[in-house]
Design a protein around this motif. Structure first.
Motif, PDB file in Angstrom:
ATOM      1  N   LEU A  50      24.946  20.178  -5.816  1.00 23.15           N
ATOM      2  CA  LEU A  50      25.513  21.523  -5.714  1.00 23.15           C
ATOM      3  C   LEU A  50      27.025  21.510  -5.472  1.00 23.15           C
ATOM      4  O   LEU A  50      27.718  22.453  -5.853  1.00 23.15           O
ATOM      5  CB  LEU A  50      24.816  22.291  -4.587  1.00 23.15           C
ATOM      6  CG  LEU A  50      25.215  23.762  -4.421  1.00 23.15           C
ATOM      7  CD1 LEU A  50      24.782  24.591  -5.632  1.00 23.15           C
ATOM      8  CD2 LEU A  50      24.612  24.348  -3.142  1.00 23.15           C
ATOM      9  N   TYR A  53      29.388  22.125  -8.173  1.00 19.03           N
ATOM     10  CA  TYR A  53      28.471  22.214  -9.312  1.00 19.03           C
ATOM     11  C   TYR A  53      28.465  20.930 -10.146  1.00 19.03           C
ATOM     12  O   TYR A  53      28.589  20.956 -11.368  1.00 19.03           O
ATOM     13  CB  TYR A  53      28.808  23.439 -10.166  1.00 19.03           C
ATOM     14  CG  TYR A  53      28.623  24.721  -9.397  1.00 19.03           C
ATOM     15  CD1 TYR A  53      27.352  25.248  -9.175  1.00 19.03           C
ATOM     16  CD2 TYR A  53      29.719  25.391  -8.848  1.00 19.03           C
ATOM     17  CE1 TYR A  53      27.168  26.410  -8.432  1.00 19.03           C
ATOM     18  CE2 TYR A  53      29.546  26.554  -8.096  1.00 19.03           C
ATOM     19  CZ  TYR A  53      28.263  27.055  -7.893  1.00 19.03           C
ATOM     20  OH  TYR A  53      28.082  28.196  -7.144  1.00 19.03           O
ATOM     21  N   ASN A  79      18.861  23.079  -4.638  1.00 17.46           N
ATOM     22  CA  ASN A  79      19.619  24.315  -4.812  1.00 17.46           C
ATOM     23  C   ASN A  79      19.989  24.447  -6.287  1.00 17.46           C
ATOM     24  O   ASN A  79      20.773  23.658  -6.812  1.00 17.46           O
ATOM     25  CB  ASN A  79      20.873  24.307  -3.939  1.00 17.46           C
ATOM     26  CG  ASN A  79      20.532  24.456  -2.470  1.00 17.46           C
ATOM     27  OD1 ASN A  79      19.796  25.357  -2.097  1.00 17.46           O
ATOM     28  ND2 ASN A  79      21.052  23.565  -1.638  1.00 17.46           N
ATOM     29  N   LYS A  80      19.417  25.430  -6.938  1.00 19.79           N
ATOM     30  CA  LYS A  80      19.536  25.601  -8.387  1.00 19.79           C
ATOM     31  C   LYS A  80      20.641  26.603  -8.723  1.00 19.79           C
ATOM     32  O   LYS A  80      20.517  27.797  -8.433  1.00 19.79           O
ATOM     33  CB  LYS A  80      18.199  26.091  -8.946  1.00 19.79           C
ATOM     34  CG  LYS A  80      18.144  26.239 -10.453  1.00 19.79           C
ATOM     35  CD  LYS A  80      16.745  26.669 -10.864  1.00 19.79           C
ATOM     36  CE  LYS A  80      16.601  26.748 -12.379  1.00 19.79           C
ATOM     37  NZ  LYS A  80      15.205  27.130 -12.763  1.00 19.79           N
ATOM     38  N   PRO A  81      21.750  26.138  -9.313  1.00 14.31           N
ATOM     39  CA  PRO A  81      22.850  27.052  -9.644  1.00 14.31           C
ATOM     40  C   PRO A  81      22.417  28.097 -10.662  1.00 14.31           C
ATOM     41  O   PRO A  81      21.618  27.813 -11.563  1.00 14.31           O
ATOM     42  CB  PRO A  81      23.916  26.123 -10.246  1.00 14.31           C
ATOM     43  CG  PRO A  81      23.547  24.758  -9.784  1.00 14.31           C
ATOM     44  CD  PRO A  81      22.059  24.749  -9.684  1.00 14.31           C
ATOM     45  N   ASN A  82      22.952  29.311 -10.522  1.00 15.44           N
ATOM     46  CA  ASN A  82      22.667  30.316 -11.542  1.00 15.44           C
ATOM     47  C   ASN A  82      23.592  30.089 -12.737  1.00 15.44           C
ATOM     48  O   ASN A  82      24.562  29.332 -12.651  1.00 15.44           O
ATOM     49  CB  ASN A  82      22.802  31.735 -10.966  1.00 15.44           C
ATOM     50  CG  ASN A  82      24.200  32.036 -10.454  1.00 15.44           C
ATOM     51  OD1 ASN A  82      25.190  31.466 -10.922  1.00 15.44           O
ATOM     52  ND2 ASN A  82      24.311  32.931  -9.484  1.00 15.44           N
ATOM     53  N   ARG A  85      27.283  30.190 -12.285  1.00 16.72           N
ATOM     54  CA  ARG A  85      27.801  29.231 -11.301  1.00 16.72           C
ATOM     55  C   ARG A  85      28.575  29.921 -10.168  1.00 16.72           C
ATOM     56  O   ARG A  85      29.605  29.430  -9.711  1.00 16.72           O
ATOM     57  CB  ARG A  85      28.692  28.187 -11.965  1.00 16.72           C
ATOM     58  CG  ARG A  85      27.919  27.188 -12.814  1.00 16.72           C
ATOM     59  CD  ARG A  85      28.758  25.995 -13.184  1.00 16.72           C
ATOM     60  NE  ARG A  85      27.949  24.903 -13.694  1.00 16.72           N
ATOM     61  CZ  ARG A  85      28.394  23.667 -13.910  1.00 16.72           C
ATOM     62  NH1 ARG A  85      29.658  23.396 -13.646  1.00 16.72           N
ATOM     63  NH2 ARG A  85      27.601  22.732 -14.361  1.00 16.72           N
ATOM     64  N   TRP A  88      23.339  30.330  -6.150  1.00 15.58           N
ATOM     65  CA  TRP A  88      22.212  29.459  -6.443  1.00 15.58           C
ATOM     66  C   TRP A  88      20.939  29.998  -5.813  1.00 15.58           C
ATOM     67  O   TRP A  88      20.974  30.873  -4.936  1.00 15.58           O
ATOM     68  CB  TRP A  88      22.476  28.039  -5.938  1.00 15.58           C
ATOM     69  CG  TRP A  88      22.761  27.951  -4.460  1.00 15.58           C
ATOM     70  CD1 TRP A  88      21.869  27.816  -3.436  1.00 15.58           C
ATOM     71  CD2 TRP A  88      24.040  28.035  -3.832  1.00 15.58           C
ATOM     72  NE1 TRP A  88      22.498  27.799  -2.221  1.00 15.58           N
ATOM     73  CE2 TRP A  88      23.838  27.928  -2.439  1.00 15.58           C
ATOM     74  CE3 TRP A  88      25.352  28.180  -4.316  1.00 15.58           C
ATOM     75  CZ2 TRP A  88      24.889  27.974  -1.515  1.00 15.58           C
ATOM     76  CZ3 TRP A  88      26.398  28.224  -3.396  1.00 15.58           C
ATOM     77  CH2 TRP A  88      26.158  28.109  -2.021  1.00 15.58           C
ATOM     78  N   SER A  89      19.807  29.466  -6.269  1.00 13.63           N
ATOM     79  CA  SER A  89      18.495  29.818  -5.714  1.00 13.63           C
ATOM     80  C   SER A  89      17.802  28.534  -5.293  1.00 13.63           C
ATOM     81  O   SER A  89      18.213  27.438  -5.657  1.00 13.63           O
ATOM     82  CB  SER A  89      17.662  30.571  -6.758  1.00 13.63           C
ATOM     83  OG  SER A  89      17.500  29.781  -7.930  1.00 13.63           O
ATOM     84  N   TRP A  90      16.743  28.679  -4.539  1.00 13.99           N
ATOM     85  CA  TRP A  90      16.034  27.520  -3.986  1.00 13.99           C
ATOM     86  C   TRP A  90      14.885  27.137  -4.903  1.00 13.99           C
ATOM     87  O   TRP A  90      14.052  27.969  -5.259  1.00 13.99           O
ATOM     88  CB  TRP A  90      15.520  27.844  -2.590  1.00 13.99           C
ATOM     89  CG  TRP A  90      14.748  26.758  -1.909  1.00 13.99           C
ATOM     90  CD1 TRP A  90      13.475  26.828  -1.431  1.00 13.99           C
ATOM     91  CD2 TRP A  90      15.220  25.434  -1.605  1.00 13.99           C
ATOM     92  NE1 TRP A  90      13.109  25.643  -0.854  1.00 13.99           N
ATOM     93  CE2 TRP A  90      14.163  24.761  -0.943  1.00 13.99           C
ATOM     94  CE3 TRP A  90      16.412  24.756  -1.830  1.00 13.99           C
ATOM     95  CZ2 TRP A  90      14.268  23.451  -0.507  1.00 13.99           C
ATOM     96  CZ3 TRP A  90      16.529  23.448  -1.396  1.00 13.99           C
ATOM     97  CH2 TRP A  90      15.462  22.800  -0.743  1.00 13.99           C
ATOM     98  N   GLN A 100      16.297  17.093 -12.353  1.00 13.59           N
ATOM     99  CA  GLN A 100      17.660  17.007 -11.831  1.00 13.59           C
ATOM    100  C   GLN A 100      18.084  15.597 -11.433  1.00 13.59           C
ATOM    101  O   GLN A 100      19.274  15.284 -11.438  1.00 13.59           O
ATOM    102  CB  GLN A 100      17.815  17.957 -10.637  1.00 13.59           C
ATOM    103  CG  GLN A 100      17.731  19.425 -11.020  1.00 13.59           C
ATOM    104  CD  GLN A 100      18.668  19.771 -12.178  1.00 13.59           C
ATOM    105  OE1 GLN A 100      19.861  19.510 -12.117  1.00 13.59           O
ATOM    106  NE2 GLN A 100      18.115  20.362 -13.231  1.00 13.59           N
TER     107      GLN A 100
END
Length: 305
Positions: A50, A53, A79-82, A85, A88-90, A100
């Motif tokens: 994260l 990014y 933690n997933k970036p939208n 950028r 982010w979401s979990w 990943q």
């Protein structure tokens, strides 16, 4: 530089590690910070997918590839970036973790990750599935060991006994002793090491404490600004031969469950200051007792067992 074994693993990391989140995105400056740490004997480097990014992983990998076999690189996932950028979401799913890891390996130009960590954790996670993902990555040789990172005792109590995780990263300092009550005992009983972050409490436990105090209008956790002011001056008065950095780093080091203390740095001077604190004499029993007397030992008010 003192080294400690991480959990039940064969990973032997320096007690002081470098938190890479603050090294910035300028390659020349980042390289100076990373190589200063390495030259000072630090072998543990902490990053995450994260941070910037992915750019942080890229810089860490590029600079350290010349000494890859001499260092431990720890990174994190979950933690997933939208797409934009800007947030982010979990996502602790098995599919996401296994996707990943390949991206992290590519960015860092390495065939394996020494310590791959879940960048958080909640009771709503598909915990068995999450653990299974890390176990498979270990069996595949893509990671050497894995850990998680949570400050929540109820979450720690789920992950630690059900997995072969070797570490848990969590905030801990003289100004945040909450883990001592429930989290540390759970981890110690399960052979899981603690990797601490925030040992200098956002600079309040450093030579910059007066400037940081002025900025801490709302205080810090269980301390209001007046309490912080009184405490920090008391620490200076009662420990005339110790810097605040020494007290902070050595207090973390005094906990046997702690394998690694992650201190960030945005300049080589900060690295050298942290190393100096790490190489100062260990705290005596009397000093530890006085520090505990002066500081609060409040436990967590939420996420308790």
């Amino acid at each position: 530089m003192i080294k400690r074994i991480i959990g039940s693993s064969s990973l032997e990391g320096t007690l002081l590690g470098l938190g890479c989140m603050s090294i910035g995105t300028d390659k020349k400056k980042a390289e100076e910070i990373l190589l200063t740490a390495f030259d000072q004997g630090i072998n543990y480097f902490d990053t995450a997918d994260l941070y910037d990014y992915g750019q942080n992983e890229e810089l860490v990998g590029e600079v350290l590839k010349q000494v890859r076999n001499e260092v431990l690189i720890a990174t994190k996932v979950g933690n997933k970036p939208n797409p934009a950028r800007d947030g982010w979401s979990w996502d602790p799913s098995k599919q996401y973790i296994k996707e990943q890891v390949k991206n992290s390996l590519k960015r860092m130009q390495t065939d394996y990750i020494d310590l791959y960590q879940l960048h958080g954790g909640t009771l709503d996670d598909p915990i068995d599935e999450t653990i299974e993902a890390f176990e498979e990555l270990k069996a595949e040789g893509l990671i050497r060991e894995y850990g998680f990172s949570s400050i929540r005792p109820n979450v720690i109590n789920e992950y630690a006994p059900r997995s072969s995780a070797v570490s848990n990263m969590m905030q801990y300092s003289l100004l945040d002793r909450r883990p001592e009550e429930q989290a540390f005992p759970i981890l110690e009983n399960n052979g899981v090491s603690v990797i601490t972050r925030g040992p200098l409490a956002k600079g309040l436990l450093s030579a910059q404490f007066k400037k940081k105090l002025d900025q801490a209008k709302d205080g810090f956790l269980n301390y209001d600004q007046q309490e912080l002011t009184e405490l920090l001056h008391a620490l200076q008065d009662k420990f005339e031969n110790r810097s605040l950095e020494e007290l902070a780093i050595q207090f973390n080091a005094s906990q046997k469950v702690v394998s690694t203390i992650i201190a960030g740095a945005s300049s080589k001077e900060q690295v050298l200051s942290n190393v100096k604190a790490m190489e100062s004499p260990a705290l005596s029993d009397e000093e530890i007792a006085l520090l505990k007397q002066l500081t609060k030992d409040n436990g967590y008010s939420e996420h308790r067992l």
